[in-house]
Design a protein around this motif. Sequence first.
Motif, PDB file in Angstrom:
ATOM      1  N   ALA A  86       0.837  -1.201   0.000  1.00  0.00           N
ATOM      2  CA  ALA A  86       0.000   0.000   0.000  1.00  0.00           C
ATOM      3  C   ALA A  86       0.872   1.252   0.000  1.00  0.00           C
ATOM      4  O   ALA A  86       0.588   2.235  -0.714  1.00  0.00           O
ATOM      5  N   ALA A  87       1.941   1.237   0.811  1.00  0.00           N
ATOM      6  CA  ALA A  87       2.820   2.401   0.876  1.00  0.00           C
ATOM      7  C   ALA A  87       3.580   2.599  -0.436  1.00  0.00           C
ATOM      8  O   ALA A  87       3.897   3.747  -0.803  1.00  0.00           O
ATOM      9  N   ALA A  88       3.871   1.510  -1.141  1.00  0.00           N
ATOM     10  CA  ALA A  88       4.635   1.612  -2.394  1.00  0.00           C
ATOM     11  C   ALA A  88       3.860   2.356  -3.466  1.00  0.00           C
ATOM     12  O   ALA A  88       4.457   2.890  -4.417  1.00  0.00           O
ATOM     13  N   LYS A  89       2.547   2.441  -3.336  1.00  0.00           N
ATOM     14  CA  LYS A  89       1.717   3.118  -4.334  1.00  0.00           C
ATOM     15  C   LYS A  89       1.720   4.635  -4.151  1.00  0.00           C
ATOM     16  O   LYS A  89       1.236   5.353  -5.017  1.00  0.00           O
ATOM     17  N   PHE A  90       2.222   5.105  -3.001  1.00  0.00           N
ATOM     18  CA  PHE A  90       2.218   6.532  -2.712  1.00  0.00           C
ATOM     19  C   PHE A  90       3.651   6.970  -2.390  1.00  0.00           C
ATOM     20  O   PHE A  90       4.221   6.582  -1.369  1.00  0.00           O
ATOM     21  N   ARG A  91       4.216   7.804  -3.238  1.00  0.00           N
ATOM     22  CA  ARG A  91       5.617   8.169  -3.073  1.00  0.00           C
ATOM     23  C   ARG A  91       5.840   9.129  -1.905  1.00  0.00           C
ATOM     24  O   ARG A  91       6.972   9.356  -1.504  1.00  0.00           O
ATOM     25  N   HIS A  92       4.758   9.707  -1.368  1.00  0.00           N
ATOM     26  CA  HIS A  92       4.909  10.651  -0.265  1.00  0.00           C
ATOM     27  C   HIS A  92       4.836   9.977   1.110  1.00  0.00           C
ATOM     28  O   HIS A  92       4.912  10.690   2.116  1.00  0.00           O
ATOM     29  N   ILE A  93       4.674   8.691   1.172  1.00  0.00           N
ATOM     30  CA  ILE A  93       4.607   7.996   2.453  1.00  0.00           C
ATOM     31  C   ILE A  93       5.793   7.052   2.582  1.00  0.00           C
ATOM     32  O   ILE A  93       6.221   6.418   1.613  1.00  0.00           O
ATOM     33  N   ARG A  94       6.328   6.972   3.811  1.00  0.00           N
ATOM     34  CA  ARG A  94       7.500   6.149   4.067  1.00  0.00           C
ATOM     35  C   ARG A  94       7.229   5.258   5.263  1.00  0.00           C
ATOM     36  O   ARG A  94       6.635   5.698   6.259  1.00  0.00           O
ATOM     37  N   LEU A  95       7.683   4.020   5.178  1.00  0.00           N
ATOM     38  CA  LEU A  95       7.561   3.065   6.280  1.00  0.00           C
ATOM     39  C   LEU A  95       8.938   2.828   6.882  1.00  0.00           C
ATOM     40  O   LEU A  95       9.909   2.581   6.159  1.00  0.00           O
ATOM     41  N   ILE A  96       9.012   2.880   8.216  1.00  0.00           N
ATOM     42  CA  ILE A  96      10.262   2.608   8.938  1.00  0.00           C
ATOM     43  C   ILE A  96       9.991   1.474   9.910  1.00  0.00           C
ATOM     44  O   ILE A  96       9.197   1.632  10.849  1.00  0.00           O
ATOM     45  N   ASP A  97      10.642   0.346   9.701  1.00  0.00           N
ATOM     46  CA  ASP A  97      10.403  -0.827  10.557  1.00  0.00           C
ATOM     47  C   ASP A  97      11.388  -0.859  11.716  1.00  0.00           C
ATOM     48  O   ASP A  97      12.220   0.049  11.899  1.00  0.00           O
ATOM     49  N   GLY A  98      11.286  -1.939  12.513  1.00  0.00           N
ATOM     50  CA  GLY A  98      12.101  -2.039  13.724  1.00  0.00           C
ATOM     51  C   GLY A  98      13.592  -2.036  13.470  1.00  0.00           C
ATOM     52  O   GLY A  98      14.355  -1.435  14.244  1.00  0.00           O
ATOM     53  N   LYS A  99      14.020  -2.682  12.414  1.00  0.00           N
ATOM     54  CA  LYS A  99      15.455  -2.723  12.103  1.00  0.00           C
ATOM     55  C   LYS A  99      15.974  -1.331  11.765  1.00  0.00           C
ATOM     56  O   LYS A  99      17.036  -0.906  12.255  1.00  0.00           O
ATOM     57  N   THR A 100      15.220  -0.600  10.948  1.00  0.00           N
ATOM     58  CA  THR A 100      15.638   0.739  10.531  1.00  0.00           C
ATOM     59  C   THR A 100      15.590   1.721  11.687  1.00  0.00           C
ATOM     60  O   THR A 100      16.483   2.557  11.853  1.00  0.00           O
ATOM     61  N   VAL A 101      14.556   1.660  12.516  1.00  0.00           N
ATOM     62  CA  VAL A 101      14.439   2.611  13.620  1.00  0.00           C
ATOM     63  C   VAL A 101      15.539   2.402  14.647  1.00  0.00           C
ATOM     64  O   VAL A 101      16.018   3.361  15.273  1.00  0.00           O
ATOM     65  N   ARG A 102      15.992   1.195  14.818  1.00  0.00           N
ATOM     66  CA  ARG A 102      17.094   0.936  15.749  1.00  0.00           C
ATOM     67  C   ARG A 102      18.403   1.529  15.208  1.00  0.00           C
ATOM     68  O   ARG A 102      19.240   2.011  15.989  1.00  0.00           O
ATOM     69  N   ALA A 103      18.547   1.461  13.922  1.00  0.00           N
ATOM     70  CA  ALA A 103      19.733   2.094  13.319  1.00  0.00           C
ATOM     71  C   ALA A 103      19.645   3.616  13.432  1.00  0.00           C
ATOM     72  O   ALA A 103      20.670   4.301  13.615  1.00  0.00           O
ATOM     73  N   MET A 104      18.417   4.182  13.350  1.00  0.00           N
ATOM     74  CA  MET A 104      18.214   5.627  13.469  1.00  0.00           C
ATOM     75  C   MET A 104      18.521   6.118  14.875  1.00  0.00           C
ATOM     76  O   MET A 104      19.241   7.106  15.065  1.00  0.00           O
ATOM     77  N   LEU A 105      17.962   5.445  15.864  1.00  0.00           N
ATOM     78  CA  LEU A 105      18.036   5.926  17.237  1.00  0.00           C
ATOM     79  C   LEU A 105      19.353   5.587  17.922  1.00  0.00           C
ATOM     80  O   LEU A 105      19.764   6.276  18.858  1.00  0.00           O
ATOM     81  N   GLY A 106      19.989   4.519  17.489  1.00  0.00           N
ATOM     82  CA  GLY A 106      21.219   4.100  18.136  1.00  0.00           C
ATOM     83  C   GLY A 106      20.919   3.429  19.469  1.00  0.00           C
ATOM     84  O   GLY A 106      19.779   3.019  19.748  1.00  0.00           O
ATOM     85  N   PRO A 107      21.927   3.307  20.346  1.00  0.00           N
ATOM     86  CA  PRO A 107      21.717   2.641  21.636  1.00  0.00           C
ATOM     87  C   PRO A 107      20.668   3.375  22.474  1.00  0.00           C
ATOM     88  O   PRO A 107      20.658   4.598  22.549  1.00  0.00           O
ATOM     89  N   VAL A 108      19.794   2.604  23.097  1.00  0.00           N
ATOM     90  CA  VAL A 108      18.732   3.146  23.948  1.00  0.00           C
ATOM     91  C   VAL A 108      18.961   2.673  25.370  1.00  0.00           C
ATOM     92  O   VAL A 108      19.293   1.502  25.603  1.00  0.00           O
ATOM     93  N   GLU A 109      18.806   3.601  26.294  1.00  0.00           N
ATOM     94  CA  GLU A 109      19.014   3.262  27.705  1.00  0.00           C
ATOM     95  C   GLU A 109      17.937   2.292  28.183  1.00  0.00           C
ATOM     96  O   GLU A 109      16.751   2.446  27.870  1.00  0.00           O
ATOM     97  N   GLU A 110      18.358   1.315  28.934  1.00  0.00           N
ATOM     98  CA  GLU A 110      17.428   0.320  29.489  1.00  0.00           C
ATOM     99  C   GLU A 110      16.480   1.008  30.467  1.00  0.00           C
ATOM    100  O   GLU A 110      16.915   1.745  31.351  1.00  0.00           O
ATOM    101  N   PRO A 111      15.173   0.822  30.310  1.00  0.00           N
ATOM    102  CA  PRO A 111      14.222   1.477  31.231  1.00  0.00           C
ATOM    103  C   PRO A 111      14.336   0.899  32.630  1.00  0.00           C
ATOM    104  O   PRO A 111      14.713  -0.262  32.822  1.00  0.00           O
ATOM    105  N   ALA A 112      14.037   1.735  33.615  1.00  0.00           N
ATOM    106  CA  ALA A 112      14.106   1.287  35.009  1.00  0.00           C
ATOM    107  C   ALA A 112      13.138   0.148  35.269  1.00  0.00           C
ATOM    108  O   ALA A 112      13.423  -0.773  36.021  1.00  0.00           O
ATOM    109  N   MET A 113      11.981   0.204  34.632  1.00  0.00           N
ATOM    110  CA  MET A 113      10.977  -0.858  34.766  1.00  0.00           C
ATOM    111  C   MET A 113      10.387  -1.127  33.394  1.00  0.00           C
ATOM    112  O   MET A 113       9.841  -0.218  32.775  1.00  0.00           O
TER     113      MET A 113
END
Length: 272
Positions: free
Chosen positions: A113-140
Amino acid sequence: MTTGFKPVDHRYDDALSRVSWDAFERLVAEHYRSLGYEVVHVGTGGGTHRTDGGIDLKLLRGQETVVVQCKHWNCWKVPHNDVHQLIGVMHTAGATGAIVITSGEFTRAAIEAAAKFRHIRLIDGKTVRAMLGPVEEPAMPHTTLDDLPSWIREARRPARSRASRGPLVAAAGAIITMTAVLAMLYSYYIGEIHRARVSLLQATVSRTAQAARPILAPAMPPVLTSSKPMSSFNGRPAIVHDTPMNKADIAAWEKKNAESMRILEKTTPSLP
């Protein structure tokens, strides 16, 4: 029930998967601020909005306006419905682009569905982890939305229309009404039981008091007394004289008494 949801092919087990959904939105917002965007947090994770209207973040830079929807899902794939909804929101908001970000995966239908619209982008878990980098472990660790039962997930989802809210509102109203009725019935029957117990207790106390009441001896007949002196005959008390008796009366009475005694001796058989 998980109808309409497909499980992910790979479930992440890291710090990002354990942060809360609102913390996930804030991490994404900070990332885009670092890229020079002015970020307006319009979603419920911003703390001041009751519903997100299909948008969590609005990115502003020059002539560019991008609407972002964050899906912190680790167990289930984001379906194509969310992609189509964001496309509609993008046009309504007059945005130049749209991004759907998930900490997990998208279904094939969503990607197509997203491929039909050039103005929309999908970012999955693998890509978002590369974007954000290391994330601090939550206290809980926090439970993400897709870890919850399906009926809770559906209740948590923002209502898209009045019709979609109808069944939930009706169910909530029915539950509240039934609870109120049960509370009234409970109060009524508790009151009746209390009144019955009080009446029974009062009756028991009354019967106990009657049983414990001392039995009074019958009243003795009044003793007739006289202030007149009592005469005696042969050392025995005689009658009470209401009027004084003279010697002649006494002699006559003694004579009659002697005659009565003689008659009694004749008529009474002697004991052996």
